[in-house]
Design a protein around this motif. Sequence first.
Motif, PDB file in Angstrom:
ATOM      1  N   SER A  11       0.838  -1.195   0.000  1.00 25.60           N
ATOM      2  CA  SER A  11       0.000   0.000   0.000  1.00 25.60           C
ATOM      3  C   SER A  11       0.868   1.239   0.000  1.00 25.60           C
ATOM      4  CB  SER A  11      -0.903   0.000   1.236  1.00 25.60           C
ATOM      5  OG  SER A  11      -1.779  -1.103   1.232  1.00 25.60           O
ATOM      6  N   VAL A  12       0.556   2.148  -0.908  1.00 25.43           N
ATOM      7  CA  VAL A  12       1.283   3.411  -0.996  1.00 25.43           C
ATOM      8  C   VAL A  12       0.282   4.528  -1.241  1.00 25.43           C
ATOM      9  CG1 VAL A  12       3.415   2.395  -1.862  1.00 25.43           C
ATOM     10  CG2 VAL A  12       1.679   3.160  -3.482  1.00 25.43           C
ATOM     11  N   GLN A  13       0.750   5.757  -1.080  1.00 25.41           N
ATOM     12  CA  GLN A  13      -0.082   6.909  -1.379  1.00 25.41           C
ATOM     13  C   GLN A  13       0.158   7.355  -2.816  1.00 25.41           C
ATOM     14  OE1 GLN A  13       0.875   9.759   1.728  1.00 25.41           O
ATOM     15  NE2 GLN A  13      -0.890   9.060   2.919  1.00 25.41           N
ATOM     16  N   THR A  14      -0.754   8.142  -3.305  1.00 23.29           N
ATOM     17  CA  THR A  14      -0.635   8.680  -4.661  1.00 23.29           C
ATOM     18  C   THR A  14       0.724   9.351  -4.842  1.00 23.29           C
ATOM     19  OG1 THR A  14      -3.015   9.017  -4.879  1.00 23.29           O
ATOM     20  CG2 THR A  14      -1.589  10.328  -6.300  1.00 23.29           C
ATOM     21  N   GLY A  15       1.358   9.011  -5.961  1.00 24.28           N
ATOM     22  CA  GLY A  15       2.675   9.557  -6.250  1.00 24.28           C
ATOM     23  C   GLY A  15       3.820   8.674  -5.796  1.00 24.28           C
ATOM     24  N   LEU A  80       8.836  -5.192 -12.265  1.00 27.98           N
ATOM     25  CA  LEU A  80       8.011  -4.079 -12.731  1.00 27.98           C
ATOM     26  C   LEU A  80       8.216  -2.921 -11.765  1.00 27.98           C
ATOM     27  CD1 LEU A  80       5.902  -3.194 -14.867  1.00 27.98           C
ATOM     28  CD2 LEU A  80       4.142  -3.734 -13.171  1.00 27.98           C
ATOM     29  N   GLN A  81       8.913  -1.903 -12.227  1.00 22.91           N
ATOM     30  CA  GLN A  81       9.100  -0.692 -11.436  1.00 22.91           C
ATOM     31  C   GLN A  81       7.938   0.236 -11.715  1.00 22.91           C
ATOM     32  OE1 GLN A  81      11.546   0.181  -9.137  1.00 22.91           O
ATOM     33  NE2 GLN A  81      10.238   1.958  -8.776  1.00 22.91           N
ATOM     34  N   MET A  82       7.214   0.609 -10.664  1.00 17.95           N
ATOM     35  CA  MET A  82       6.023   1.431 -10.824  1.00 17.95           C
ATOM     36  C   MET A  82       6.221   2.747 -10.090  1.00 17.95           C
ATOM     37  SD  MET A  82       3.058  -1.470 -10.348  1.00 17.95           S
ATOM     38  CE  MET A  82       3.386  -1.653  -8.598  1.00 17.95           C
ATOM     39  N   ASN A  83       6.206   3.833 -10.838  1.00 12.97           N
ATOM     40  CA  ASN A  83       6.380   5.170 -10.270  1.00 12.97           C
ATOM     41  C   ASN A  83       5.129   6.006 -10.490  1.00 12.97           C
ATOM     42  OD1 ASN A  83       9.081   4.496  -9.626  1.00 12.97           O
ATOM     43  ND2 ASN A  83       9.778   5.189 -11.650  1.00 12.97           N
ATOM     44  N   SER A  84       5.036   7.077  -9.757  1.00 11.47           N
ATOM     45  CA  SER A  84       3.907   8.017  -9.886  1.00 11.47           C
ATOM     46  C   SER A  84       2.574   7.285  -9.839  1.00 11.47           C
ATOM     47  CB  SER A  84       4.030   8.810 -11.191  1.00 11.47           C
ATOM     48  OG  SER A  84       5.252   9.523 -11.231  1.00 11.47           O
ATOM     49  N   LEU A  85       2.428   6.446  -8.866  1.00  8.85           N
ATOM     50  CA  LEU A  85       1.228   5.617  -8.758  1.00  8.85           C
ATOM     51  C   LEU A  85      -0.004   6.454  -8.438  1.00  8.85           C
ATOM     52  CD1 LEU A  85       2.849   2.635  -6.902  1.00  8.85           C
ATOM     53  CD2 LEU A  85       1.666   2.473  -9.093  1.00  8.85           C
ATOM     54  N   THR A  86      -1.129   6.032  -8.973  1.00  9.00           N
ATOM     55  CA  THR A  86      -2.414   6.677  -8.729  1.00  9.00           C
ATOM     56  C   THR A  86      -3.410   5.618  -8.241  1.00  9.00           C
ATOM     57  OG1 THR A  86      -3.400   6.300 -10.900  1.00  9.00           O
ATOM     58  CG2 THR A  86      -1.895   8.174 -10.679  1.00  9.00           C
ATOM     59  N   GLN A 120      -0.974  -7.916  -4.349  1.00  8.87           N
ATOM     60  CA  GLN A 120      -1.910  -6.793  -4.294  1.00  8.87           C
ATOM     61  C   GLN A 120      -1.175  -5.464  -4.226  1.00  8.87           C
ATOM     62  OE1 GLN A 120      -5.337  -6.776  -4.496  1.00  8.87           O
ATOM     63  NE2 GLN A 120      -5.218  -4.531  -4.468  1.00  8.87           N
ATOM     64  N   VAL A 121      -1.615  -4.534  -5.050  1.00  7.11           N
ATOM     65  CA  VAL A 121      -1.116  -3.154  -5.026  1.00  7.11           C
ATOM     66  C   VAL A 121      -2.302  -2.246  -4.716  1.00  7.11           C
ATOM     67  CG1 VAL A 121      -0.158  -1.272  -6.388  1.00  7.11           C
ATOM     68  CG2 VAL A 121       0.785  -3.584  -6.615  1.00  7.11           C
ATOM     69  N   THR A 122      -2.166  -1.454  -3.683  1.00  7.03           N
ATOM     70  CA  THR A 122      -3.227  -0.526  -3.289  1.00  7.03           C
ATOM     71  C   THR A 122      -2.647   0.876  -3.184  1.00  7.03           C
ATOM     72  OG1 THR A 122      -4.345  -2.267  -2.033  1.00  7.03           O
ATOM     73  CG2 THR A 122      -4.980   0.012  -1.583  1.00  7.03           C
ATOM     74  N   VAL A 123      -3.247   1.793  -3.932  1.00  5.02           N
ATOM     75  CA  VAL A 123      -2.791   3.181  -3.934  1.00  5.02           C
ATOM     76  C   VAL A 123      -3.913   4.047  -3.385  1.00  5.02           C
ATOM     77  CG1 VAL A 123      -1.809   5.063  -5.283  1.00  5.02           C
ATOM     78  CG2 VAL A 123      -1.413   2.690  -5.983  1.00  5.02           C
ATOM     79  N   SER A 124      -3.627   4.769  -2.333  1.00  5.77           N
ATOM     80  CA  SER A 124      -4.635   5.618  -1.699  1.00  5.77           C
ATOM     81  C   SER A 124      -4.400   7.077  -2.068  1.00  5.77           C
ATOM     82  CB  SER A 124      -4.591   5.449  -0.187  1.00  5.77           C
ATOM     83  OG  SER A 124      -3.310   5.771   0.311  1.00  5.77           O
ATOM     84  N   SER A 125      -5.500   7.812  -2.104  1.00  5.78           N
ATOM     85  CA  SER A 125      -5.405   9.226  -2.480  1.00  5.78           C
ATOM     86  C   SER A 125      -5.106  10.100  -1.274  1.00  5.78           C
ATOM     87  CB  SER A 125      -6.718   9.671  -3.132  1.00  5.78           C
ATOM     88  OG  SER A 125      -7.786   9.452  -2.240  1.00  5.78           O
TER      89      SER A 125
END
Length: 125
Positions: A11-15, A80-86, A120-125
């Motif tokens: 889990s990460v925040q937006t960005g 898979l490198q994922m940046n600037s997640l939304t 699971q990937v969870t991106v919170s605003s």
Amino acid sequence: QLQLVESGGGSVQTGGSLRLSCGASGYNFVSAYMAWFRQNPGKEREGVASIERDGSTHYADPVKGRFTISKDNTNNTLTLQMNSLTPEDTAMYYCAADWRSLSAGWRAIDRYRHWGQGTQVTVSS
């Protein structure tokens, strides 16, 4: 039976950024066609990115410029490198692999014979 194993979700925040990995012991990734897919409940599994035997890559439009797929043939690891997640990137992410040379496009689910259990990937605003 080949078993792909993903890791790195969370889990990460937006960005924010996450790095997903996929491995399989005893199998050589050098000649594999590999990809990352993602899926949310009630929706179809969709292709995110793929990498072919020659190292050429493909990306879905929503992730272009933000995600990078790579394959370490020495360690048999797909990344898979994922940046600037939304929040729109929230999903279960799956690793897929196949060693056959087929005409099906990289987004075709039945193009890949082997799948991981998902991370699971969870991106919170």
